[in-house]
Design an enzyme around this catalytic site. Structure first.
Site, PDB file in Angstrom:
ATOM      1  N   LYS A   1       0.865  -1.183   0.000  1.00  9.37           N
ATOM      2  CA  LYS A   1       0.000   0.000   0.000  1.00  9.37           C
ATOM      3  C   LYS A   1       0.901   1.233   0.000  1.00  9.37           C
ATOM      4  O   LYS A   1       1.939   1.247   0.686  1.00  9.37           O
ATOM      5  CB  LYS A   1      -0.889  -0.040   1.249  1.00  9.37           C
ATOM      6  CG  LYS A   1      -1.918   1.077   1.343  1.00  9.37           C
ATOM      7  CD  LYS A   1      -2.834   0.881   2.551  1.00  9.37           C
ATOM      8  CE  LYS A   1      -3.884   1.957   2.676  1.00  9.37           C
ATOM      9  NZ  LYS A   1      -4.797   1.740   3.826  1.00  9.37           N
ATOM     10  N   SER A  40      -9.777   1.831   2.877  1.00  7.49           N
ATOM     11  CA  SER A  40      -8.908   2.606   2.020  1.00  7.49           C
ATOM     12  C   SER A  40      -7.869   1.782   1.272  1.00  7.49           C
ATOM     13  O   SER A  40      -7.263   2.272   0.326  1.00  7.49           O
ATOM     14  CB  SER A  40      -8.185   3.666   2.841  1.00  7.49           C
ATOM     15  OG  SER A  40      -7.310   3.046   3.783  1.00  7.49           O
ATOM     16  N   SER A  50     -10.003  -0.537   7.032  1.00 10.58           N
ATOM     17  CA  SER A  50      -9.431  -0.455   5.684  1.00 10.58           C
ATOM     18  C   SER A  50      -8.714  -1.685   5.164  1.00 10.58           C
ATOM     19  O   SER A  50      -8.351  -1.723   3.988  1.00 10.58           O
ATOM     20  CB  SER A  50      -8.489   0.737   5.595  1.00 10.58           C
ATOM     21  OG  SER A  50      -9.234   1.902   5.493  1.00 10.58           O
TER      22      SER A  50
END
Ligand code: GLN
Length: 484
Positions: A76, A151, A175
């Protein structure tokens, strides 16, 4: 190659069936073929990936390789990666090349893993749909008109389309788990403090935690083995031994006590999602578990509490992005105040600004007691509910998200509707507990995730509970038709 588990990949690499360079190239080719339709990656690091793969191949030949050596992964874009852009999906950090590695990155590099690139996300990890990214929305491989969740939506889309065999995510309010649910993945948010936050760009420091996004509990366990552990550079990381998370994967579930909080099955839950979750619970009963209804009476406080605590912490954390030290700087500032105002005004997106304003307001003199202090008191009540519940049960189960993946744009005009996407995941972060989402079936062709919440540092049990279910079902092996 891309349908193999991590342990199968590891065996093939160690047996010389294919090299890490070949494996890495295979994934880079898949990314080249599919990323344009999904927008899962912000940055693809092909050259450094192939270089890491060459070094891994040397270790494999010299027989100094570990289990994960030579296996590719996606990070990420919230983890600092030395020499590589680390944007947090914000215009503010579009030009930021991290000068050091996050501890998580450092550990996985040391294990010999190969970084394919940095995945898209909601800006500064604020969102539940991956629509707030400066780099554009991410699409769900199960239906490209729908959101992948957020997210960590880029990691989730990349994993679902098999553009990487494993990925990292972070979870402040859901997330990792919510996008795992929407994309048919196994996602684990460990206990707060289990994994170092050093070099992971802070959103809400008392809630943020990194974790694996995987195709199975077994794969998640293998990555967690390398990610977890004390780090003197993170004062909130916990000094506690890291067990071998693969050791108890196959333990029997006979006598496992499952609690079903009645608050997780009420109004707002899609009836078809509820039916899917009930079927999963039945499978657990057939595996020897006992089920009982429990109550988490302060559940209704979790969303309002989170939306005071998280914005308060983010307003403080994001004050470092001021156009002076790093990140976006406006052109021709006329004075210091103008520099701050325009750099921040131009650099941050709408949702981030909304959070900063809410947080600054809640922390300001005169409002602090009414909002922030009150939220901290509610947070304690939420934690105490779990403490009470774990006197009688071993794990808590329920849906991860109230619905399957929603349409792109569907909740854009209604921030509160978006915030409710995390109604079942947020309380876990407020309490600091570990939680997982695992594939549990489909509604109209879209994945449904079962959430499993455990007691503090009970990740091994969560993984065991997930693994036994995955031995009895094949939901986690289903892949989207267009990305075979
Ligand atoms: N969706 C939640 C939010 O917008 C949680 C995000 C997260 O876990 N990073 O804050």
């Amino acid at each position: 190659m891309h349908n193999k588990s991590l342990s199968e990949l590891s065996t093939s690499l160690h047996n010389g069936e294919f090299s890490s360079v070949e494996l890495t190239q295979h994934y880079l080719d898949r990314i080249a073929a599919h990323n344009s339709s999904l927008n899962a990656f912000i940055t693809v690091t092909a050259d450094s990936a192939l270089e890491q793969a060459r070094l891994a191949d040397v270790r494999l030949q010299q027989k100094t390789a570990g289990t994960l050596t030579g296996i590719a992964l996606a990070h990420k874009d919230i983890f600092c990666t030395q020499g590589i852009r680390t944007s947090c999906a914000s215009k503010m950090l579009d030009n930021f090349i991290a000068p050091y590695n996050a501890t998580v990155v450092e550990k996985l590099n040391a294990a010999g893993m190969v970084t394919l690139g940095k995945t898209n996300m909601d800006e500064f990890a604020m969102g539940s749909s991956n629509e707030t990214s400066f780099y554009g929305v991410v699409k769900n491989p199960w239906d490209t008109d729908r959101v992948p969740g957020g997210s960590s939506g880029g990691s989730a889309a990349a994993m679902a389309a098999r553009l990487a065999p494993i990925a990292t995510g972070t979870d402040t309010g859901g997330s990792i788990r919510q996008p795992a649910s929407l994309c048919n993945l196994t996602g684990l948010k460990p206990t707060y403090g289990r994994i170092s936050r050093y070099g992971m760009i802070a959103f809400a420091s008392s809630l943020d935690q990194a974790g694996p996004m995987a195709n199975s509990a077994e794969d998640a366990a293998l990555l967690l083995n390398e990610m977890a552990g004390f780090d003197p550079r993170d004062s909130t990381s916990v000094e506690r031994d890291v067990p071998d998370y693969t050791a108890s994967l196959t333990a029997s579930l006979q006598g496992l006590r499952i609690g079903l909080p009645k608050e997780f099955f009420g109004e707002g839950l899609d009836p078809d999602v509820a039916t899917t979750i009930e079927a999963a619970i039945k499978t657990y009963e057939s595996l020897g578990a006992t089920v009982k209804e429990i109550s988490l009476p302060n559940s209704h406080l979790s969303v309002p509490t989170y939306y005071v605590v998280a914005p308060a912490e983010c307003s403080s954390n994001l004050s470092r992005m001021d156009g002076v030290r790093f990140g976006h700087r406006c052109d021709d500032p006329k004075d210091l105040l103008d520099l701050y105002q325009r750099s921040r005004g131009e650099g941050f997106g709408e949702e981030v600004k909304r959070r900063i304003m809410i947080g600054t307001y809640a922390l300001s003199a005169g409002y602090y007691d009414a909002y922030y202090l009150k939220a901290q008191q509610c947070r304690r009540l939420i934690s105490d509910d779990f403490k009470q519940a774990f006197n009688d049960v071993d794990v808590i189960m329920g849906p991860t998200a109230p619905t399957t993946a929603f349409n792109l744009g569907e909740k854009n005009d209604d921030p509160v509707a978006m915030y409710l996407a995390d109604i079942y995941t947020i309380s876990t972060n407020l309490a600091g507990l570990p939680g997982m989402s695992i594939p549990a079936g489909f509604v109209n062709g879209l994945p449904v995730g079962l959430q499993i919440i455990g007691n503090y540092f009970d990740e091994a049990r969560l993984l065991n509970v997930a693994h036994r279910y995955q031995q009895a079902t094949d939901w986690h092996q289903q892949t989207p038709a267009d990305f075979k």
